[in-house]
Design a protein around this motif. Structure first.
Motif, short mmCIF file in Angstrom:
data_model
loop_
_atom_site.label_atom_id
_atom_site.label_comp_id
_atom_site.label_asym_id
_atom_site.label_seq_id
_atom_site.Cartn_x
_atom_site.Cartn_y
_atom_site.Cartn_z
N ALA A 162 0.83 -1.20 0.00
CA ALA A 162 0.00 0.00 0.00
C ALA A 162 0.86 1.25 0.00
CB ALA A 162 -0.91 -0.01 1.22
N ARG A 163 1.95 1.22 0.76
CA ARG A 163 2.81 2.39 0.82
C ARG A 163 3.49 2.64 -0.53
NH1 ARG A 163 7.45 3.64 5.35
NH2 ARG A 163 7.14 5.89 5.38
N GLY A 164 3.84 1.54 -1.20
CA GLY A 164 4.39 1.66 -2.55
C GLY A 164 3.39 2.35 -3.47
N GLU A 165 2.13 1.91 -3.39
CA GLU A 165 1.08 2.52 -4.22
C GLU A 165 0.94 4.01 -3.91
OE1 GLU A 165 0.48 0.01 -6.65
OE2 GLU A 165 -1.67 0.43 -6.43
N LEU A 166 0.99 4.32 -2.62
CA LEU A 166 0.83 5.71 -2.19
C LEU A 166 1.92 6.61 -2.78
CD1 LEU A 166 -0.59 7.83 -0.38
CD2 LEU A 166 0.96 7.14 1.46
#
Lengths: 245, 394
Positions: B316-320
């Motif tokens: 999720a942090r990568g996506e963010l």
């Protein structure tokens, strides 16, 4: 909640400030559209959206369960009568569960959205779109054919009515307002009806009225209301366009 | 009646529905009537029946809405928390609809239709916090707040109608005062529901202090949003004169005070909450990322990772970071995706994210390899054609 509360309040205030709009009743249909000249035409009625209440002195609508139930019943009977006289078969869209229920809910919502676009951008002045001036081309998409399969109908008829009868207090305020030269409207009676070709998804006819007549709480009034809602309803090919009943 | 002030259109729409319904009984009734949660309770006068009728129509639509989460496990869990909080006898009067929308709110209609938004589930940290929200909403229901607010609005707007005839601006001033008193009435009912929520929490065995903690967290999140956007935090802005709910700081303080004098109960249900939400973190964080609120999302991810970064959170942090795409964000995003994969993430989307981030950092060959892996792992992906093209053809 802020906007939620502010909206009815502001609406109430506006009603005191502005004179009642004289908005004309309007209908429109797909160019050249008519129902087939012969053979049965099966029209599916989607559960009519009926709201009946009383308008308080300040303009707030008080929903009334008894009036709404009675109006729903009377409008149903009147619709049946009106369509029979046009030799169309009327069937009610059944209550659906599960995936079919979701599909139906989706199309009900989509119809409302599209209808709002037609009301705002085509039928009534103010926000008309230049690109929609000459044409009448709205569609819910061919996915409506699933509803045709489920119901066995050719066309889908959507009905919406909203009535808020002026209370005694509201009428008194109207009188006092008139003495002070302030225009106050009493009662709100709006409605629209739309017909969708379920095989193609095209919206073929729509009729809307911001000041409807007929007291939906009794049989005679409901007949009048339905005949107003179905004014200019598409006729069979080859028949002359009849004037409103 | 809602849990928090609605700042969003969706909130306003749902809020209108909540406002439209209500239940009976003005203060001062001679006999205490049965509460709405009682079995077989029916609305008792024209006002109440009218509001129920409108809400039943709204519920008819909501029931089949695409926005309602139908996952039986999650629904059973939330219902279970409500039942534990308000008691098995009462909870059956409420019908819970979990609505997929990334904002923080919940609402209760007078006929028992309760909505819990997924943005709220993403933010409450444990079962006790969820219980506090459910208890607050149930309090509105039991106290028939919608009906009382409806009557308040009607009588005050009636008065305003007559005031409008007063000359020289006197009427306008008086109208403004009356309008303000409606909002003040609304805030009083929110306070009453907050008080109810503490009582429910303790009777359900939950730590009452968690009700206050919700507001502390939300205020921190609002600070994080503001810091990222380089603007002043809106945590103390809730509409002032026209606020439907008390300020979040005020709620935080009085809830803490109420909790400190309440019976001590200890259940927080951290592990139970995490387990119940396990399958939902990823999609809900995805919804949150799409709000384009980097500060708040980073804040939420950070606190979800409190006890360690899992592969889902790293993804999720990568996506963010990839979505923001600022200076150095693609390199950071690639790092997070790599960490997620190293921790055993089997999500095809982690490969897609890594591939796209690598392409943007100039590592073309590595990026294409990753995108090819993605297409192989998820041959029926909706974006297959686009990803295959970016991979240089498959």
């Amino acid at each position: 909640m802020l906007r939620v509360l502010a909206t009815p309040l502001l609406a109430a205030l506006v009603m005191f400030a502005a004179p009642a709009h004289a908005q004309a009743e309007k209908s429109a249909s797909k160019s050249g559209f008519s129902l087939p000249a012969t053979g049965p035409v099966k029209i599916v009625v989607f559960r009519p959206d009926v709201h009946v209440g009383e308008q308080s002195t300040g303009g707030l609508n008080e929903p009334n369960a008894d009036w709404t139930a009675e109006a729903r019943k009377q409008i149903g009977i009147a619709l049946e009568k009106a369509q029979k006289s046009k030799s169309n078969d009327l069937v009610l869209m059944p209550e659906l569960e599960g995936e079919q229920g979701v599909l139906l809910a989706d199309y009900r919502s989509l119809f409302k959205t599209v209808t709002n676009a037609v009301l705002v951008h085509k039928l009534f002045p103010g926000n008309r779109l230049p690109t929609k001036k000459e044409t009448f081309n709205w569609t819910l998409g061919s996915g409506t054919s699933q509803l045709a399969q489920i119901s066995g109908g050719d066309y889908g008829l959507f009905i919406y009515t909203y009535d808020s009868y002026g209370s005694a207090g509201r009428k008194a305020a109207q009188l006092v307002g008139a003495m002070f030269g302030v225009g106050i409207s009493s009662g709100v009676h709006t409605g629209y009806a739309g017909l969708v070709d379920l095989k193609t998804g095209e919206l073929v006819w729509i009729n809307a009225d911001a000041q409807m007549g007929g007291d939906v709480r009794d049989a005679v009034g409901a007949d009048k209301r339905v005949s107003q809602l179905l004014e200019d309803f598409p006729t069979r090919a080859g028949t002359a366009v009849t004037a409103a009943q | 009646m809602t849990f928090a002030s609605c700042r969003h259109v969706a909130g306003a729409v749902l809020g209108v529905m909540a406002l439209l319904t209500g239940t009976v009984a003005q203060a001062g009734q001679a006999v205490e009537a049965a509460v709405p949660s009682a079995i077989g309770y029916q609305p008792r006068d024209a006002d109440e029946r009218g509001l129920w009728m409108e809400m039943e129509e709204a519920e008819r639509e909501l029931r089949n809405s695409n926005f309602v989460v139908h996952d039986p496990a999650l629904n059973a869990y939330v219902k279970g928390v409500l039942c534990r909080t308000v008691g098995e006898m009462r909870c059956s009067a409420a019908r819970i609809y979990i609505v997929r929308t990334p904002y923080f709110n919940a609402s209760m209609a007078p006929n028992g239709m309760m909505q819990v938004w997924t943005g709220l589930l993403l933010r409450t940290r444990n079962e006790a916090q969820l219980a506090a929200v459910l208890g607050h909403e149930f309090g509105h229901f039991e106290k028939r707040h919608s009906l009382r607010l409806f009557r308040e609005v009607r009588s005050k707007t009636d008065a305003m109608a007559w005031l409008s005839f007063l000359p020289y601006g006197v009427g306008l001033l008086a109208q403004l005062g009356t309008l303000g008193s409606i909002f003040s009435f609304s805030r009083d009912m929110e306070r009453e529901a907050d008080v109810e929520s503490i009582a429910y929490l303790t009777s359900g065995g939950y730590t009452p202090g968690q009700a206050s903690a919700i507001w502390a967290q939300l205020r921190d999140e609002q600070d994080a949003t503001a810091a990222e956007r380089k603007v002043r935090s809106r945590k103390d802005k809730n509409g002032g004169f026209f606020a439907s709910h008390p300020n979040s700081g005020e709620r935080m303080l009085y809830l803490a005070a109420l909790a400190s004098s309440a019976t001590a109960a200890t259940r927080t249900g951290d592990a139970e909450y995490r387990d119940a939400m396990a399958l939902w973190w990823a999609p809900l964080i995805d919804d949150q990322i799409k709000l384009n609120d980097f500060g708040a999302t980073e804040f939420l991810l950070g606190r979800l990772a409190g006890s360690g970064w899992t592969s889902e959170l790293l993804y999720a942090r990568g996506e963010l970071y990839r979505t923001r795409g600022g200076d150095g964000d693609f390199a950071k995003a690639a790092g997070f995706y790599r960490d997620a994969i190293a921790l055993g993430s089997t999500l095809p989307e982690a490969r897609r994210g890594l591939g796209l981030a690598l392409l943007r950092t100039g590592a073309i060959e590595q990026g294409r390899t990753m995108l090819k892996d993605y297409v192989k792992l998820k041959p029926d992906a909706g974006d297959r054609a686009m990803m295959a093209m970016l991979a240089g053809g498959i």
